[in-house]
Design a protein around this motif. Structure first.
Motif, PDB file in Angstrom:
ATOM      1  N   PRO A  75      37.154  38.023 -19.122  1.00 56.86           N
ATOM      2  CA  PRO A  75      36.196  38.539 -20.125  1.00 56.86           C
ATOM      3  C   PRO A  75      35.567  37.429 -20.960  1.00 56.86           C
ATOM      4  O   PRO A  75      34.354  37.426 -21.189  1.00 56.86           O
ATOM      5  CB  PRO A  75      37.044  39.484 -20.979  1.00 56.86           C
ATOM      6  N   ALA A  76      36.401  36.475 -21.396  1.00 52.54           N
ATOM      7  CA  ALA A  76      35.872  35.374 -22.201  1.00 52.54           C
ATOM      8  C   ALA A  76      34.972  34.479 -21.362  1.00 52.54           C
ATOM      9  O   ALA A  76      33.930  34.001 -21.841  1.00 52.54           O
ATOM     10  CB  ALA A  76      37.019  34.557 -22.801  1.00 52.54           C
ATOM     11  N   LEU A  77      35.353  34.231 -20.116  1.00 54.92           N
ATOM     12  CA  LEU A  77      34.533  33.393 -19.248  1.00 54.92           C
ATOM     13  C   LEU A  77      33.178  34.039 -18.973  1.00 54.92           C
ATOM     14  O   LEU A  77      32.152  33.345 -18.880  1.00 54.92           O
ATOM     15  CB  LEU A  77      35.260  33.117 -17.929  1.00 54.92           C
ATOM     16  N   GLU A  78      33.161  35.369 -18.832  1.00 55.41           N
ATOM     17  CA  GLU A  78      31.901  36.069 -18.586  1.00 55.41           C
ATOM     18  C   GLU A  78      30.968  35.919 -19.785  1.00 55.41           C
ATOM     19  O   GLU A  78      29.768  35.640 -19.628  1.00 55.41           O
ATOM     20  CB  GLU A  78      32.174  37.548 -18.304  1.00 55.41           C
ATOM     21  N   ILE A  79      31.521  36.082 -20.989  1.00 60.62           N
ATOM     22  CA  ILE A  79      30.713  35.889 -22.196  1.00 60.62           C
ATOM     23  C   ILE A  79      30.260  34.435 -22.290  1.00 60.62           C
ATOM     24  O   ILE A  79      29.115  34.145 -22.664  1.00 60.62           O
ATOM     25  CB  ILE A  79      31.512  36.288 -23.455  1.00 60.62           C
ATOM     26  N   GLN A  80      31.157  33.512 -21.934  1.00 58.46           N
ATOM     27  CA  GLN A  80      30.804  32.092 -21.977  1.00 58.46           C
ATOM     28  C   GLN A  80      29.637  31.784 -21.042  1.00 58.46           C
ATOM     29  O   GLN A  80      28.698  31.074 -21.410  1.00 58.46           O
ATOM     30  CB  GLN A  80      32.018  31.240 -21.597  1.00 58.46           C
ATOM     31  N   ARG A  81      29.686  32.336 -19.825  1.00 56.93           N
ATOM     32  CA  ARG A  81      28.598  32.111 -18.873  1.00 56.93           C
ATOM     33  C   ARG A  81      27.278  32.675 -19.401  1.00 56.93           C
ATOM     34  O   ARG A  81      26.225  32.039 -19.299  1.00 56.93           O
ATOM     35  CB  ARG A  81      28.943  32.743 -17.522  1.00 56.93           C
ATOM     36  N   THR A  82      27.351  33.877 -19.994  1.00 51.72           N
ATOM     37  CA  THR A  82      26.142  34.500 -20.523  1.00 51.72           C
ATOM     38  C   THR A  82      25.547  33.682 -21.664  1.00 51.72           C
ATOM     39  O   THR A  82      24.347  33.390 -21.694  1.00 51.72           O
ATOM     40  CB  THR A  82      26.436  35.928 -21.009  1.00 51.72           C
ATOM     41  N   LEU A  83      26.402  33.281 -22.610  1.00 50.61           N
ATOM     42  CA  LEU A  83      25.922  32.523 -23.759  1.00 50.61           C
ATOM     43  C   LEU A  83      25.450  31.135 -23.348  1.00 50.61           C
ATOM     44  O   LEU A  83      24.475  30.614 -23.908  1.00 50.61           O
ATOM     45  CB  LEU A  83      27.017  32.423 -24.825  1.00 50.61           C
ATOM     46  N   ASN A  84      26.137  30.511 -22.393  1.00 46.90           N
ATOM     47  CA  ASN A  84      25.686  29.210 -21.907  1.00 46.90           C
ATOM     48  C   ASN A  84      24.265  29.309 -21.369  1.00 46.90           C
ATOM     49  O   ASN A  84      23.417  28.453 -21.631  1.00 46.90           O
ATOM     50  CB  ASN A  84      26.620  28.689 -20.815  1.00 46.90           C
ATOM     51  N   GLY A  85      24.004  30.359 -20.595  1.00 44.72           N
ATOM     52  CA  GLY A  85      22.660  30.548 -20.072  1.00 44.72           C
ATOM     53  C   GLY A  85      21.647  30.758 -21.171  1.00 44.72           C
ATOM     54  O   GLY A  85      20.523  30.223 -21.122  1.00 44.72           O
ATOM     55  N   GLN A  86      22.024  31.513 -22.199  1.00 43.53           N
ATOM     56  CA  GLN A  86      21.092  31.805 -23.285  1.00 43.53           C
ATOM     57  C   GLN A  86      20.793  30.568 -24.129  1.00 43.53           C
ATOM     58  O   GLN A  86      19.633  30.323 -24.499  1.00 43.53           O
ATOM     59  CB  GLN A  86      21.642  32.926 -24.165  1.00 43.53           C
ATOM     60  N   VAL A  87      21.839  29.776 -24.450  1.00 44.34           N
ATOM     61  CA  VAL A  87      21.592  28.602 -25.290  1.00 44.34           C
ATOM     62  C   VAL A  87      20.789  27.550 -24.524  1.00 44.34           C
ATOM     63  O   VAL A  87      19.947  26.849 -25.110  1.00 44.34           O
ATOM     64  CB  VAL A  87      22.915  27.994 -25.825  1.00 44.34           C
ATOM     65  N   VAL A  88      21.020  27.435 -23.199  1.00 46.21           N
ATOM     66  CA  VAL A  88      20.222  26.500 -22.408  1.00 46.21           C
ATOM     67  C   VAL A  88      18.761  26.950 -22.377  1.00 46.21           C
ATOM     68  O   VAL A  88      17.839  26.138 -22.534  1.00 46.21           O
ATOM     69  CB  VAL A  88      20.788  26.361 -20.979  1.00 46.21           C
ATOM     70  N   SER A  89      18.540  28.254 -22.181  1.00 49.62           N
ATOM     71  CA  SER A  89      17.162  28.771 -22.167  1.00 49.62           C
ATOM     72  C   SER A  89      16.479  28.539 -23.506  1.00 49.62           C
ATOM     73  O   SER A  89      15.304  28.140 -23.564  1.00 49.62           O
ATOM     74  CB  SER A  89      17.169  30.264 -21.830  1.00 49.62           C
ATOM     75  N   TYR A  90      17.208  28.781 -24.589  1.00 47.29           N
ATOM     76  CA  TYR A  90      16.614  28.583 -25.917  1.00 47.29           C
ATOM     77  C   TYR A  90      16.317  27.109 -26.163  1.00 47.29           C
ATOM     78  O   TYR A  90      15.234  26.758 -26.669  1.00 47.29           O
ATOM     79  CB  TYR A  90      17.560  29.115 -26.998  1.00 47.29           C
ATOM     80  N   GLU A  91      17.263  26.239 -25.799  1.00 49.30           N
ATOM     81  CA  GLU A  91      17.059  24.807 -26.004  1.00 49.30           C
ATOM     82  C   GLU A  91      15.848  24.320 -25.226  1.00 49.30           C
ATOM     83  O   GLU A  91      15.044  23.512 -25.719  1.00 49.30           O
ATOM     84  CB  GLU A  91      18.322  24.046 -25.586  1.00 49.30           C
ATOM     85  N   ARG A  92      15.674  24.818 -24.000  1.00 46.76           N
ATOM     86  CA  ARG A  92      14.516  24.424 -23.196  1.00 46.76           C
ATOM     87  C   ARG A  92      13.215  24.958 -23.813  1.00 46.76           C
ATOM     88  O   ARG A  92      12.195  24.257 -23.822  1.00 46.76           O
ATOM     89  CB  ARG A  92      14.674  24.950 -21.774  1.00 46.76           C
TER      90      ARG A  92
END
Length: 226
Positions: A75-92
Motif C-alpha cells: 500500500p505504501a509503495l503504491e502511494i509512493q509510486r503515484t506521488l513520485n509520478g505526480q511530483v516529477v510531472s509538477y517539477e517538469r
C-alpha cells in the motif's frame, strides 16, 4: 550440530581425502572410480534426506516472511509510486514555465533592441548619414533594461530532490547487430539468448546450423547405486 550432520561432516572429509588419491589411468583405477562415484551418490542422497527438509522449511519461512512484507509495504509503495509520478510531472511543468518565461523575456529584449537599432538607423538616414545607418544595423544590439516578467521559482520542497536516472532501450536489434558487425560499437552490447540457443542445440544436436554459434556436447557419466 546433530549426530546425523556430524557423521555426514566426517564422511565428507573422508570422501574428499579418498578422492584426492584417485587418478583414472587404467581399467583398474577406472573401476575404482566407478565404485567411488557410487559411494558419492549414496552420500549425496543421505545429505539430501537430512538437509532438504531443513531447506524446504527455510524456504517456506522465507516465502511467508516475504508475503507478510509485501502485505505491509505494497500500500505504501503504491502511494509512493503515484506521488513520485505526480511530483516529477509538477517539477517538469514548473521547469517548462521557467524556460518559457526566460525565452519570452529574451524575445522582448530582442524586439526592443531591434526597434532601437532601427530607430537609430532611421535617424541617421534622416540626417543624411547612410553609412552610419548601415553600421548601426550591422552592429551589436544596444543594451536595454530587461522588462518585468513572471518569476517562476523552481519546484523545491524540504527533503525532496531530483536526479536523472539514465537507461538504454533497444529499439532496433537489426541496426544494433549491424553496428556490431561493422565494429562501430563493442560486441558486448549484444547478448545471445542462451536459453533459446540451448533449446535449439538440444533439438538439433550436431545438425545445429546458426551463424556464429556452434553445438557443444558434454559427456556426463551417470552413476547408479548398486
Amino acid at each position: 550440530m546433530s549426530a546425523g550432520l556430524a557423521a555426514l561432516d566426517e564422511e565428507s572429509l573422508a570422501i574428499a581425502g579418498q578422492g584426492e588419491e584417485l587418478a583414472v589411468i587404467d581399467q583398474a583405477s577406472f573401476n575404482r572410480a566407478a565404485g567411488f562415484l557410487q559411494t558419492i551418490k549414496a552420500y549425496l542422497r543421505r545429505v539430501g534426506e537430512i538437509m532438504d527438509p531443513i531447506i524446504q522449511q527455510a524456504h517456506e519461512t522465507h516465502r511467508v516472511a516475504l508475503g507478510q512484507k509485501r502485505k505491509l509495504t505494497e500500500p505504501a509503495l503504491e502511494i509512493q509510486r503515484t506521488l513520485n509520478g505526480q511530483v516529477v510531472s509538477y517539477e517538469r511543468a514548473v521547469e517548462r514555465r521557467r524556460l518559457e518565461a526566460a525565452a519570452e523575456t529574451q524575445r522582448q529584449v530582442e524586439r526592443i533592441q531591434d526597434d532601437l537599432k532601427l530607430g537609430a538607423a532611421v535617424e541617421a538616414e534622416k540626417r543624411g548619414d547612410p553609412a552610419r545607418a548601415e553600421r548601426i544595423l550591422a552592429g551589436p544590439p544596444p543594451p536595454v533594461l530587461v522588462p518585468p516578467v513572471e518569476v517562476v521559482p523552481p519546484a523545491r520542497a524540504e527533503g525532496l530532490s531530483f536526479r536523472n536516472d539514465w537507461s538504454a532501450e533497444g529499439v532496433d536489434l537489426i541496426l544494433l547487430a549491424q553496428a556490431v558487425a561493422e565494429r562501430r560499437v563493442p560486441v558486448h552490447y549484444l547478448q545471445p539468448n542462451q536459453t533459446a540457443l540451448n533449446q535449439a542445440a538440444r533439438a538439433m544436436k550436431e545438425a545445429l546450423d546458426i551463424p556464429g554459434v556452434r553445438a557443444v556436447v558434454t559427456r556426463i557419466p551417470i552413476t547408479r547405486e548398486v
